[in-house]
Design an enzyme around this catalytic site. Structure first.
Site, PDB file in Angstrom:
ATOM      1  N   TYR A 105      34.589  45.702  41.455  1.00 29.24           N
ATOM      2  CA  TYR A 105      35.227  44.394  41.397  1.00 29.24           C
ATOM      3  C   TYR A 105      34.199  43.430  40.825  1.00 29.24           C
ATOM      4  CZ  TYR A 105      37.374  40.013  42.930  1.00 29.24           C
ATOM      5  OH  TYR A 105      37.906  38.751  42.966  1.00 29.24           O
ATOM      6  N   ASP A 144      38.872  45.909  38.595  1.00 30.28           N
ATOM      7  CA  ASP A 144      39.100  44.573  38.056  1.00 30.28           C
ATOM      8  C   ASP A 144      37.789  44.105  37.445  1.00 30.28           C
ATOM      9  OD1 ASP A 144      39.501  41.918  37.544  1.00 30.28           O
ATOM     10  OD2 ASP A 144      40.043  41.365  39.595  1.00 30.28           O
TER      11      ASP A 144
END
Length: 249
Positions: A105, A144
């Site tokens: 992330y 992400d």
């Protein structure tokens, strides 16, 4: 082998919105999540047949990652070094016999770009880390990554130039990563495919009109790119402002 990645934007909320149904139906060999937003002991997921590995942020209700895998890895590490120290819970690495599996992330530069310098340093550090792993065995990274690499990767590139996630600096870091021996698996298979996004603002009807960004990726070692069978996003799956993406290798 099927791998799924999903920024769930809070796993507890996502579970209330159908996460477990999707998890069961997709039947992934490896399932990675980002932005779990919880601490140890705040949820117990009954995922029969899966080993669970969590990396929690020190700050409550913030960041965090997890990997659920059918096959137990040879080793597990957290962070970008052998110290297993990474206070925001942003990365997990599983080592298997023939590859490394990494969920990430990536830090957001923030709307006012106040965290851009931190973000750019992260990019340098993770690129170095991936190159080191790739010298041992191939790498599959998902998550992400908080950047739309090219104009084709977001609906309104002209009005978003210079904004967080679409600055020249962030895009250049992605380019440098790919030039270091990796591929964006989606663009490898679909170099010109348009209107495929993985994140939409919660603003009214934005997702309905598909005004989105493609900021979730599978980045893999270039030397195994020919093994990719398919890469896709499940944009019909709700429960988060991101949708799940998957790769078949």
């Amino acid at each position: 082998m099927k791998i799924v990645s999903w920024n769930v934007n809070g796993i507890r909320a996502c579970v209330r919105k159908g996460f477990l149904d999707y998890f069961s139906n997709v039947d992934a060999d490896i399932f990675c999540i980002q932005e779990s937003k919880l601490q140890a002991g705040q949820i117990e997921l009954e995922l029969k047949g899966y080993h669970q590995y969590w990396n929690y942020a020190l700050k409550k209700g913030y960041s965090g990652t997890a990997i659920f895998t059918k096959q137990k890895p040879l080793s597990v590490s957290y962070g970008l070094s052998n110290t297993d120290e990474e206070p925001e819970g942003r990365i997990i690495t599983l080592e298997y016999e023939t590859f490394f599996m990494i969920t990430v992330y990536t830090p957001n530069a923030k709307r006012d770009l106040s965290r851009l310098d931190y973000r750019l340093q992260w990019e340098d550090d993770i690129r170095r880390y991936l190159i080191e792993l790739d010298q041992i065995k191939p790498v599959i990274l998902c998550g992400d990554l908080n950047v739309a690499h090219h104009e084709i990767d977001l609906k309104n590139p002209r009005t978003n130039k210079g904004n967080s996630g679409f600055t020249e600096e962030e895009r250049e870091k992605m380019t440098k990563l790919l030039e270091a021996g990796f591929v964006d698996s989606f663009r490898y298979l679909y170099p010109k495919k348009q209107d495929v996004y993985t994140w939409w603002s919660y603003m009214n009807k934005v997702r309905e009109r598909n005004i989105g960004w493609r900021i979730d990726y599978f980045i893999i070692s270039k030397r195994i790119a020919e093994r990719i069978k398919d890469v896709a996003s499940h944009s019909e799956i709700l429960g988060s402002d991101h949708c799940p993406i998957y790769i078949e290798i």
